[in-house]
Design an enzyme around this catalytic site. Structure first.
Site, short mmCIF file in Angstrom:
data_model
loop_
_atom_site.label_atom_id
_atom_site.label_comp_id
_atom_site.label_asym_id
_atom_site.label_seq_id
_atom_site.Cartn_x
_atom_site.Cartn_y
_atom_site.Cartn_z
N GLN A 36 0.84 -1.18 0.00
CA GLN A 36 0.00 0.00 0.00
C GLN A 36 0.88 1.23 0.00
O GLN A 36 1.80 1.33 0.82
CB GLN A 36 -0.88 -0.03 1.26
CG GLN A 36 -1.93 1.05 1.34
CD GLN A 36 -3.03 0.87 0.29
OE1 GLN A 36 -3.45 -0.25 0.01
NE2 GLN A 36 -3.48 1.97 -0.31
N ASP A 148 14.49 11.24 -2.35
CA ASP A 148 13.88 10.47 -1.26
C ASP A 148 14.49 9.07 -1.18
O ASP A 148 13.77 8.08 -1.08
CB ASP A 148 12.36 10.39 -1.47
CG ASP A 148 11.62 10.02 -0.19
OD1 ASP A 148 12.20 10.20 0.91
OD2 ASP A 148 10.46 9.56 -0.28
P1 AMP Z 1 4.73 2.65 -3.29
O1 AMP Z 1 3.37 3.21 -3.56
O2 AMP Z 1 5.64 2.76 -4.46
O3 AMP Z 1 5.34 3.19 -2.02
O4 AMP Z 1 4.52 1.07 -3.06
C1 AMP Z 1 3.84 0.56 -1.95
C2 AMP Z 1 4.32 -0.83 -1.64
O5 AMP Z 1 3.98 -1.73 -2.69
C3 AMP Z 1 5.83 -0.94 -1.50
O6 AMP Z 1 6.27 -0.67 -0.21
C4 AMP Z 1 6.12 -2.37 -1.91
O7 AMP Z 1 6.00 -3.23 -0.81
C5 AMP Z 1 5.01 -2.66 -2.92
N1 AMP Z 1 5.52 -2.48 -4.28
C6 AMP Z 1 5.71 -1.33 -4.95
N2 AMP Z 1 6.21 -1.54 -6.19
C7 AMP Z 1 6.36 -2.88 -6.30
C8 AMP Z 1 6.87 -3.74 -7.33
N3 AMP Z 1 7.32 -3.24 -8.49
N4 AMP Z 1 6.90 -5.07 -7.10
C9 AMP Z 1 6.44 -5.57 -5.93
N5 AMP Z 1 5.96 -4.82 -4.91
C10 AMP Z 1 5.92 -3.49 -5.08
#
Ligand code: AMP
Length: 471
Positions: A36, A148
């Protein structure tokens, strides 16, 4: 859009499809969420035609405060091409959400790995730092500042012990000009550079954050800490940190030296990512693994040169979409050749790599060959360009792989690639969208080379035939 490039050159940004159609037409999205984020969630998805596994990030348009800023994030991601940066494959948009189809990482966050392990051996930390610094060097040389960098923004591609590390989030990234001073306060307390808090900083804020990450990797806690954000920020502003004897007595002087150089208060004296990559600690502990560099690379370059323009573009699209396990050997070769670690190859680096691998007679036309492999005309060989020129034919003539590439060119999805579509995907539209005779003539030539039935368009059979042909 962009101006037409030199003859035979194309931009890759257009290879990331932006669709307004429904995501579910092309992807089966799993209900269970992978994670998330602030503006939406991330789920695992399967490409219906190729079976490729992807991560889909769904962002609610109503929750994003500044949609233009978000589009800028997408534009930056489309431009990036580096083994330690998450790949964006395509985007979808409907009235409620924007969806980013990304490379799927299954190895978890660097943050969680730190919590599990407590801290890392110097060797393991160096292998991670090398990847972080390589990505930062690449970003900075492309005039992009991340702003960041923190362990939550790095994911491991898979669960193997030597899994690659990838930067996933570009939400605060920005383009900059040389000498430009930035003022927007952005970042996360533990990792933010003091100059960002002062409201006057440049891209060197990223190498500070890399220094904080390196410190944490080696001892398990941050160099500037406190019970509240205000306390942490106070410590960051002062910029003073210590290596507590009890926790640091077994850590080498070289490691501490590099941390000091990254956490140097004055950004003018702070190490750049390039300098850090050349620091003895990284050089000694994180050597590139042995890669089978041989004459066949040059043979592949030569074969690539002989291909038609459209096939070169198609191979580039395919290379961009390949998963890491399919191209692991090629990636190793690329990394071994990339001496300075900036994520692109110069003719000099290739020449040195071949000589080091024991090749006696370097072909005299190497430079000319490399110009052809450099399909976007940037003057160096990017990661995807290298892959496109060295891909194994067995991999790229699979029908589902070619179909996924065909879809990139066939913008309206009617089963035929027109001159206009090709012109748009290859970034050859003229500046004001006006009719450009040279660009159009180029495009028509590209179509003619492949258009067997002579209707001025390319259907999937013609496309497949082109991929299978030797030329
Ligand atoms: P973000 O919105 O980019 O902060 O993503 C939220 C969470 O989703 C991250 O903390 C990861 O655990 C998971 N996530 C994001 N991008 C990926 C990806 N390319 N592959 C797998 N999990 C992802």
């Amino acid at each position: 859009m962009s101006s037409p490039g030199p003859e035979g050159k194309f931009k890759r940004e257009g290879f990331v499809i932006s669709s307004s159609g429904p995501l579910t037409k092309y992807y089966d999205v799993e209900q269970r969420k992978l994670g998330q984020g602030t503006y939406g969630s991330v789920s695992k998805a399967v490409n219906k035609s190729t079976g490729a596994l992807r991560a889909v990030k769904q962002i609610s348009k109503s929750q994003v405060k500044n949609i233009e800023r978000f589009r800028q994030e997408i534009a930056i991601m489309k431009q990036l091409d580096h083994p330690n940066i998450i790949k964006l494959f395509e985007t979808f948009e409907d009235h409620k959400n924007i969806y980013l189809v990304l490379e799927l990482c299954t190895g978890g966050e660097l943050f969680d790995r730190i919590i599990e392990e407590g801290y890392f051996t110097e060797k393991n930390a160096a292998v991670l730092m090398k990847q972080i610094l390589a990505a930062v060097y690449y970003l900075h040389s492309h005039k992009i500042v991340h702003r960041d960098l923190k362990p939550e923004n790095f994911l491991f591609l898979n669960k193997t012990p030597d899994s690659p590390l990838k930067i996933i989030d570009f939400g605060l990234a920005a383009r900059f000009e040389s000498g430009q001073v930035m003022t927007t306060k952005a970042g996360t307390p533990y990792y933010v550079a003091p100059q960002v808090l002062q409201g006057k900083y440049d891209y060197a804020c990223d190498t500070w954050s890399a220094g904080v990450i390196m410190y944490i990797l080696l001892c398990g806690y941050p160099p500037f800490h406190g019970d509240t954000d205000a306390e942490i920020l106070q410590k960051v502003k002062a910029g003073k940190f210590k290596f507590n004897e009890a926790d640091w007595k077994n850590v080498s002087g070289e490691a501490k030296d590099l941390i000091r150089k990254l956490l140097t208060f004055n950004p003018k004296d702070r190490y750049t990512a390039e300098q850090a990559l050349n620091h003895p600690w990284v050089q000694h502990l994180a050597q590139a693994s042995d890669a089978p560099i041989s004459r066949s690379i040059v043979d592949n370059f030569r074969a690539f040169r002989a291909q038609s323009q459209l096939k070169k573009a198609a191979l580039t699209v395919i290379a961009q979409q390949m998963s890491e396990n399919e191209i692991s050997t090629l990636k190793k070769i690329f990394m071994a050749l990339d001496k300075n670690g900036d994520g692109s190859l110069t003719v000099q680096e290739i020449r040195e790599g071949l000589t080091k691998a024991g090749l006696k007679d370097i072909p005299p036309d190497l430079e000319q060959l490399m110009k052809e492999v450099d399909s976007d005309g940037s003057g160096v060989i990017d990661y995807t360009e290298f892959l496109a020129a060295t891909l194994d034919k067995k991999l790229y003539i699979q029908e589902d792989v070619c179909w996924a590439a065909f879809r990139v060119f066939d913008i309206d999805g009617n089963g035929k690639i027109t001159a206009e579509e090709l012109q748009h995907v290859l970034g050859m539209d003229s500046v004001k969208g006006a009719f450009d005779n040279t660009a159009i003539a180029n495009i028509r030539d590209m179509i003619r080379e492949v258009d067997r039935d002579g209707d001025g368009e390319i259907d999937f059979d013609e496309f497949m035939k082109m991929m299978r042909d030797r030329k």
